[in-house]
Design a protein around this motif. Sequence first.
Motif, PDB file in Angstrom:
ATOM      1  N   THR A 113      50.693 -68.434 -40.315  1.00  0.00           N
ATOM      2  CA  THR A 113      50.116 -67.488 -39.366  1.00  0.00           C
ATOM      3  C   THR A 113      49.137 -66.559 -40.069  1.00  0.00           C
ATOM      4  OG1 THR A 113      50.540 -65.634 -37.874  1.00  0.00           O
ATOM      5  CG2 THR A 113      52.177 -66.004 -39.606  1.00  0.00           C
ATOM      6  N   THR A 114      48.024 -66.288 -39.409  1.00  0.00           N
ATOM      7  CA  THR A 114      47.042 -65.349 -39.971  1.00  0.00           C
ATOM      8  C   THR A 114      47.354 -63.917 -39.552  1.00  0.00           C
ATOM      9  OG1 THR A 114      45.616 -65.991 -38.133  1.00  0.00           O
ATOM     10  CG2 THR A 114      45.126 -66.967 -40.267  1.00  0.00           C
ATOM     11  N   GLU A 115      48.577 -63.679 -39.076  1.00  0.00           N
ATOM     12  CA  GLU A 115      49.028 -62.311 -38.805  1.00  0.00           C
ATOM     13  C   GLU A 115      49.917 -61.840 -39.957  1.00  0.00           C
ATOM     14  OE1 GLU A 115      49.397 -62.314 -33.938  1.00  0.00           O
ATOM     15  OE2 GLU A 115      51.193 -62.739 -35.114  1.00  0.00           O
ATOM     16  N   PRO A 116      49.786 -60.577 -40.385  1.00  0.00           N
ATOM     17  CA  PRO A 116      50.745 -60.056 -41.362  1.00  0.00           C
ATOM     18  C   PRO A 116      52.141 -60.044 -40.737  1.00  0.00           C
ATOM     19  CG  PRO A 116      48.846 -58.587 -41.111  1.00  0.00           C
ATOM     20  CD  PRO A 116      48.793 -59.573 -39.986  1.00  0.00           C
ATOM     21  N   PRO A 117      53.194 -60.425 -41.482  1.00  0.00           N
ATOM     22  CA  PRO A 117      54.533 -60.507 -40.893  1.00  0.00           C
ATOM     23  C   PRO A 117      55.093 -59.161 -40.446  1.00  0.00           C
ATOM     24  CG  PRO A 117      54.618 -60.788 -43.281  1.00  0.00           C
ATOM     25  CD  PRO A 117      53.184 -60.788 -42.910  1.00  0.00           C
ATOM     26  N   ASP A 118      54.547 -58.064 -41.007  1.00  0.00           N
ATOM     27  CA  ASP A 118      55.054 -56.737 -40.640  1.00  0.00           C
ATOM     28  C   ASP A 118      54.067 -55.960 -39.770  1.00  0.00           C
ATOM     29  OD1 ASP A 118      53.165 -56.486 -42.654  1.00  0.00           O
ATOM     30  OD2 ASP A 118      54.207 -54.868 -43.710  1.00  0.00           O
ATOM     31  N   TRP A 119      53.109 -56.650 -39.193  1.00  0.00           N
ATOM     32  CA  TRP A 119      52.116 -55.988 -38.333  1.00  0.00           C
ATOM     33  C   TRP A 119      52.719 -55.722 -36.957  1.00  0.00           C
ATOM     34  CZ3 TRP A 119      48.142 -58.874 -35.007  1.00  0.00           C
ATOM     35  CH2 TRP A 119      47.238 -57.975 -34.415  1.00  0.00           C
ATOM     36  N   SER A 120      52.681 -54.480 -36.514  1.00  0.00           N
ATOM     37  CA  SER A 120      53.325 -54.117 -35.242  1.00  0.00           C
ATOM     38  C   SER A 120      52.662 -54.789 -34.042  1.00  0.00           C
ATOM     39  CB  SER A 120      53.316 -52.599 -35.061  1.00  0.00           C
ATOM     40  OG  SER A 120      51.981 -52.129 -35.101  1.00  0.00           O
ATOM     41  N   GLY A 121      51.388 -55.179 -34.183  1.00  0.00           N
ATOM     42  CA  GLY A 121      50.699 -55.839 -33.073  1.00  0.00           C
ATOM     43  C   GLY A 121      50.929 -57.339 -33.021  1.00  0.00           C
ATOM     44  N   GLY A 122      51.652 -57.879 -33.991  1.00  0.00           N
ATOM     45  CA  GLY A 122      51.877 -59.327 -34.053  1.00  0.00           C
ATOM     46  C   GLY A 122      53.222 -59.722 -33.473  1.00  0.00           C
ATOM     47  N   LEU A 123      53.548 -60.995 -33.599  1.00  0.00           N
ATOM     48  CA  LEU A 123      54.842 -61.491 -33.136  1.00  0.00           C
ATOM     49  C   LEU A 123      55.923 -61.137 -34.150  1.00  0.00           C
ATOM     50  CD1 LEU A 123      53.996 -65.134 -31.949  1.00  0.00           C
ATOM     51  CD2 LEU A 123      54.199 -63.088 -30.550  1.00  0.00           C
ATOM     52  N   ASP A 124      57.172 -61.061 -33.661  1.00  0.00           N
ATOM     53  CA  ASP A 124      58.310 -60.854 -34.556  1.00  0.00           C
ATOM     54  C   ASP A 124      58.804 -62.240 -34.997  1.00  0.00           C
ATOM     55  OD1 ASP A 124      60.580 -60.155 -35.907  1.00  0.00           O
ATOM     56  OD2 ASP A 124      61.725 -59.555 -34.121  1.00  0.00           O
TER      57      ASP A 124
END
Length: 333
Positions: free
Chosen positions: A283-294
């Motif tokens: 995933t190109t989302e940071p794992p701890d980004w509040s705007g991303g998936l858990d």
Amino acid sequence: MPDEARVERVLQSLSPREKVGQLLLAYPQVGKENPVEVGGVLFVGGTLKKLDAAKERIRSSRERARIPPFFAVDIEGGSFNRLNRHPSLKDLPLARDMATLEDAEVEAWGVRVGKAMREVGLNMNLAPVFDVSPQGHMFRNGRAFSGDPEVVKRKATAFARGLAKAGVVSIGKHFPGYGDLDTDSDHEHAVADWDEARVRLEAAAFRAADRYLGGVMMSNIVYAKLGPGPAILEPALVSMAHESGWISVTDDVAIRALAEQIGAEREEVVRRAFLAGNDLILTTEPPDWSGGLDYFGILTKLAASDPKLAEHLDASVRRVLRLKDRMGLLDGL
């Protein structure tokens, strides 16, 4: 060969959350002080603009991780080169141009790429491309070495062999093969109407590099005769990748096109990527980004819902740990 006793010992020491973490290959965390729980950290464009900063980020991430992570990047050649700021890689040829070189020269480029990566701290290359593309999307953008399967086998294997010599693990793509399809599967619905024999014929290019590949990245193409979903979500195609003992890596599960394609929420793409048997969910989302998936929550809950899924989680983590052990990452654990 991996040390199976050590792999098993490390596996048994992990909590369910830590096991799920080993399945995630994600963009660097937002928080620079928190523990690094993911199995791999993905470096894309902007994260490698300043090599010294990237080097420090990797060093810090390694220190904060209980299990050493993969540090992954895409370096194929030409404009598909995330380390183009490294002086030794400024002139890295496009795959199509590399195909005109002798095998030894292609291997030397693989070694050069691997050494530049290791200097920064990177240890996994999401490359080379093994797609046999006489025409279509991968032919046009020059990412495919050739439309001749023998040329692809020789040149892509030489590049992977060079990476291995430099101590970098290679992930071939896009399994089981993009072929001559005209569609860009990152943005559009791409369908290959191939029977299983044709799918296996395309996949044979990857098998040629068997001993030099740590895994393969699954394509987002729908192989209609083997299942209705894209390859990354189809158990039959993921298990085909596992036949060679490779780990299977998804392409980016954060892209909206995937969710739209299966008519579901993005959470369902993550669930189905796991259920299909993938070992690294990229995933190109940071794992701890509040705007991303858990991602941790989604997969921990899913694995806890059925003992068979807990076993399924263990099987994937085991494959990840075996590769890490082969790379020397579990030494001392």
